[in-house]
Design a protein around this motif. Structure first.
Motif, mmCIF file in Angstrom:
data_model
loop_
_atom_site.group_PDB
_atom_site.id
_atom_site.type_symbol
_atom_site.label_atom_id
_atom_site.label_comp_id
_atom_site.label_asym_id
_atom_site.label_seq_id
_atom_site.Cartn_x
_atom_site.Cartn_y
_atom_site.Cartn_z
ATOM 1 N N CYS A 18 0.843 -1.199 0.000
ATOM 2 C CA CYS A 18 0.000 0.000 0.000
ATOM 3 C C CYS A 18 0.876 1.246 0.000
ATOM 4 O O CYS A 18 1.898 1.302 0.683
ATOM 5 C CB CYS A 18 -0.902 0.037 1.227
ATOM 6 S SG CYS A 18 -2.103 -1.274 1.276
ATOM 7 N N PRO A 19 0.497 2.260 -0.745
ATOM 8 C CA PRO A 19 1.263 3.508 -0.701
ATOM 9 C C PRO A 19 1.079 4.182 0.652
ATOM 10 O O PRO A 19 0.085 3.964 1.343
ATOM 11 C CB PRO A 19 0.656 4.351 -1.827
ATOM 12 C CG PRO A 19 -0.707 3.792 -2.022
ATOM 13 C CD PRO A 19 -0.627 2.346 -1.667
ATOM 14 N N PRO A 20 2.044 5.012 1.048
ATOM 15 C CA PRO A 20 1.896 5.707 2.330
ATOM 16 C C PRO A 20 0.738 6.692 2.269
ATOM 17 O O PRO A 20 0.389 7.192 1.196
ATOM 18 C CB PRO A 20 3.235 6.428 2.510
ATOM 19 C CG PRO A 20 3.786 6.554 1.136
ATOM 20 C CD PRO A 20 3.273 5.369 0.369
ATOM 21 N N PRO A 21 0.113 7.016 3.400
ATOM 22 C CA PRO A 21 -0.998 7.969 3.388
ATOM 23 C C PRO A 21 -0.530 9.352 2.949
ATOM 24 O O PRO A 21 0.579 9.777 3.262
ATOM 25 C CB PRO A 21 -1.487 7.979 4.832
ATOM 26 C CG PRO A 21 -0.384 7.405 5.633
ATOM 27 C CD PRO A 21 0.403 6.514 4.736
ATOM 28 N N VAL A 22 -1.394 10.043 2.218
ATOM 29 C CA VAL A 22 -1.060 11.375 1.711
ATOM 30 C C VAL A 22 -1.307 12.439 2.772
ATOM 31 O O VAL A 22 -0.543 13.377 2.922
ATOM 32 C CB VAL A 22 -1.884 11.691 0.443
ATOM 33 C CG1 VAL A 22 -1.589 13.084 -0.060
ATOM 34 C CG2 VAL A 22 -1.584 10.663 -0.624
ATOM 35 N N ALA A 23 -2.367 12.292 3.528
ATOM 36 C CA ALA A 23 -2.713 13.279 4.549
ATOM 37 C C ALA A 23 -3.114 12.561 5.824
ATOM 38 O O ALA A 23 -3.613 11.441 5.798
ATOM 39 C CB ALA A 23 -3.858 14.160 4.073
#
Length: 69
Positions: A18-23
């Protein structure tokens, strides 16, 4: 038929992909300063509203608002 359904996986793929959270989400009021309550009647006697406050605007003023200059 007495079958118990399998629990659904939260993520169908490994979380390491999973990509890291943006916000970062948080409570809305956490970043908002506390509102100061203004006492009712604080400016009593200091503001004057003229009698013709809600009178129609003159034609030249109305024309400038409507872009008919």
């Amino acid at each position: 038929m007495n079958t118990i359904p399998k629990p659904v996986e939260r993520f169908p793929f490994p979380t390491s992909l999973c990509p890291p959270p943006v916000a970062q989400t948080s409570a809305r009021d956490e970043f908002r300063p506390a509102k100061r309550r203004v006492p009712y009647g604080l400016l009593k006697g200091q503001i004057r509203i003229s009698e013709d406050f809600d009178a129609p605007l003159p034609d030249h003023v109305l024309a400038s608002f409507e872009g008919r200059v």
